[in-house]
Enzyme design. Structure first.
Site, mmCIF file in Angstrom:
data_model
loop_
_atom_site.group_PDB
_atom_site.id
_atom_site.type_symbol
_atom_site.label_atom_id
_atom_site.label_comp_id
_atom_site.label_asym_id
_atom_site.label_seq_id
_atom_site.Cartn_x
_atom_site.Cartn_y
_atom_site.Cartn_z
ATOM 1 N N GLY A 208 0.793 -1.112 0.218
ATOM 2 C CA GLY A 208 0.108 0.037 0.045
ATOM 3 C C GLY A 208 0.814 1.192 0.018
ATOM 4 N N ASN A 209 0.322 2.344 0.153
ATOM 5 C CA ASN A 209 0.968 3.711 0.371
ATOM 6 C C ASN A 209 0.378 4.434 1.485
ATOM 7 O OD1 ASN A 209 -1.154 5.588 -0.665
ATOM 8 N ND2 ASN A 209 -1.149 4.032 -2.364
ATOM 9 N N ARG A 210 0.959 5.678 1.835
ATOM 10 C CA ARG A 210 0.398 6.303 2.932
ATOM 11 C C ARG A 210 -0.503 7.337 2.933
ATOM 12 N NH1 ARG A 210 3.597 9.374 5.647
ATOM 13 N NH2 ARG A 210 5.376 9.730 4.128
ATOM 14 N N SER A 211 -1.251 7.371 1.592
ATOM 15 C CA SER A 211 -2.193 8.238 1.360
ATOM 16 C C SER A 211 -3.294 8.273 2.340
ATOM 17 C CB SER A 211 -2.519 8.198 0.020
ATOM 18 O OG SER A 211 -3.842 9.061 -0.314
#
Ligand code: CTP
Length: 414
Positions: A208-211
């Protein structure tokens, strides 16, 4: 607004000039309070010219007007950039040995500090404890960023970029002062994607990513508040879809929320929603790759050994495909807005990346922002430039994510 910019003695003091300049250009009155050490790094005439006010340093000047408390009492906001390890220790201890210390103790205004020091100093137990003390008192801390330090070394401790400091500081005081938006988007059907997609590896893990989804949700809420019919496609949102006023979820009621997880789910949802939209805003951080296969059961260390190799395959570029599909259909009047999250810190190089990206994607506008370990994602403030399809800058915004959302929507309203 009356803003006090405190400058303490670190090499990053030269970047404080741009912090002062940004506040002045945004129409604020700025009083600079610099320590003696700060003035060994940056000249008083420079700060006076840029702030358009005398620079204050000496505790024993202006005694008749009780300046050591007057500056702090008149402040609506105090920003200290850079904040050295020594200054942070003084602040944690409540010392008033110099004019800046007095100003801060005499003020009830929100305080925002931007630490800058070498990594070892930032990670020293004394600094860690002092920073925790400051946070517990409600002092806002911006950064530091991870990057090149004064010497050849790099790591955590580099002062955040001036526009990030300014955006974060204004976000602290702005919620009460943002003007209510007019109903200038009544009848417009707007689709907003928000959050970050997650690509599963097995039933319990994902890439995933940190958005957090904060900017996309702010866009959806602001568009609904201005009268638009909004569809929010949220990928793993870490924020509530509420207007944050505590007075009930009124604007959220005119938003249809669809929840998705992966890039492919997001692609399906937005492609369908775009068929009936006047505007599509791709604020979501979409994973460019997904695991080629998803394990049915949890991947076990015993069967993998010391190295686990993953094969990732490319996801569709949704923004590109939406723009291409629009040209091929009769949706010529539809406006498509993309975002670009870049870690490039040099402003010119950042612009060049933005221009190349909008040319590649084929959308109408690109909202360009700089992201990093401590900036952009999951923060409350943002600072962006908006490019049109010719690569020209047609808007700039900094402050809370609501303010940035309204400046983006202003383009649509025009
Ligand atoms: N985007 C998309 N589909 C993807 C990747 C990104 O629609 N597979 C959209 C994002 O929602 C954003 C824009 O494209 O509006 C730019 O995303 P960004 O992550 O900055 O760029 P990438 O296209 O992923 O390019 P790179 O990672 O190489 O910078």
């Amino acid at each position: 607004m009356n803003i006090v910019v405190g400058i303490t003695g670190g090499i990053a003091a030269y970047k404080a000039v741009n912090v002062v300049r940004a506040f002045v250009l945004a129409g604020h009155s700025v009083q600079v309070v610099a320590t003696d050490a700060a003035l060994r790094f940056v000249g008083k005439p420079t700060l006076e010219a840029i702030s358009r006010n005398p620079v204050h340093t000496d505790l024993y000047e202006g005694v008749a007007e009780v300046r050591h408390v007057a500056i702090g009492q008149a402040a609506d906001l105090i920003v200290v950039a850079p904040a050295t390890a020594n200054f942070i220790a003084q602040l944690a201890g409540g010392f008033a040995a110099d004019l800046l210390g007095n100003t801060i103790l005499a003020s009830a205004a929100p305080l925002v500090i931007a630490p800058a020091m070498h990594t070892e100093m930032w990670q020293n137990a004394a600094t860690v404890a002092n920073v925790a003390t400051l946070r517990s008192r409600g002092i806002h801390i911006v950064g530091p960023a991870v990057g090149q330090l004064t010497g050849a070394d790099s790591g955590a401790g580099r002062m955040s970029e001036p526009d990030e400091i300014v955006a974060a500081a204004l976000a602290v005081v702005e919620p009460a002062t943002v003007e209510p938006a007019a109903g200038d988007l009544v009848g417009r059907r707007i689709v907003v994607t928000a959050g970050g997609t997650r690509e599963p590896l097995d039933p319990v893990r994902f890439i995933g990513n940190r958005s957090s989804g904060k900017q996309g949700v702010a866009l959806a809420l602001a568009a609904a508040a201005r009268g638009a019919e909004v569809t929010l496609i949220g990928a793993n949102l870490e924020v509530e879809v509420s207007d944050g006023t505590g007075a009930g979820d009124t604007s959220a009621q005119s938003i249809v929320v669809q929840r998705v997880g992966t890039s492919l789910e997001l692609s399906d949802a937005v492609t369908a929603a775009a068929l009936k939209a006047d505007v599509v805003i791709m604020a979501a951080a979409v994973a460019d790759y997904r695991p080629e296969s998803v394990a049915e059961a949890k991947i076990k260390k015993e069967t993998q050994g010391d190295i686990l190799q993953l094969t990732l395959v490319k996801n569709p570029d949704i923004l590109h495909d939406l723009s291409a599909a629009r040209s091929a259909s009769n949706r010529a009047g539809q406006t498509i807005i993309g975002f670009a999250a870049e870690t490039e810190t040099d402003p010119e190089a950042l612009l060049a990346l933005g221009r190349a990206k909008i040319a590649r994607k084929g959308c109408d506008y690109l909202v360009l922002n700089s992201v990093g370990w401590t900036t952009g994602f999951a923060t409350d403030g943002n600072a962006v430039k908006i490019l049109d399809s010719a690569g020209d800058i047609v808007g700039e915004a900094s402050g809370s994510k609501k303010t940035v959302a309204d400046r983006i929507l202003d383009l649509l309203a025009r």
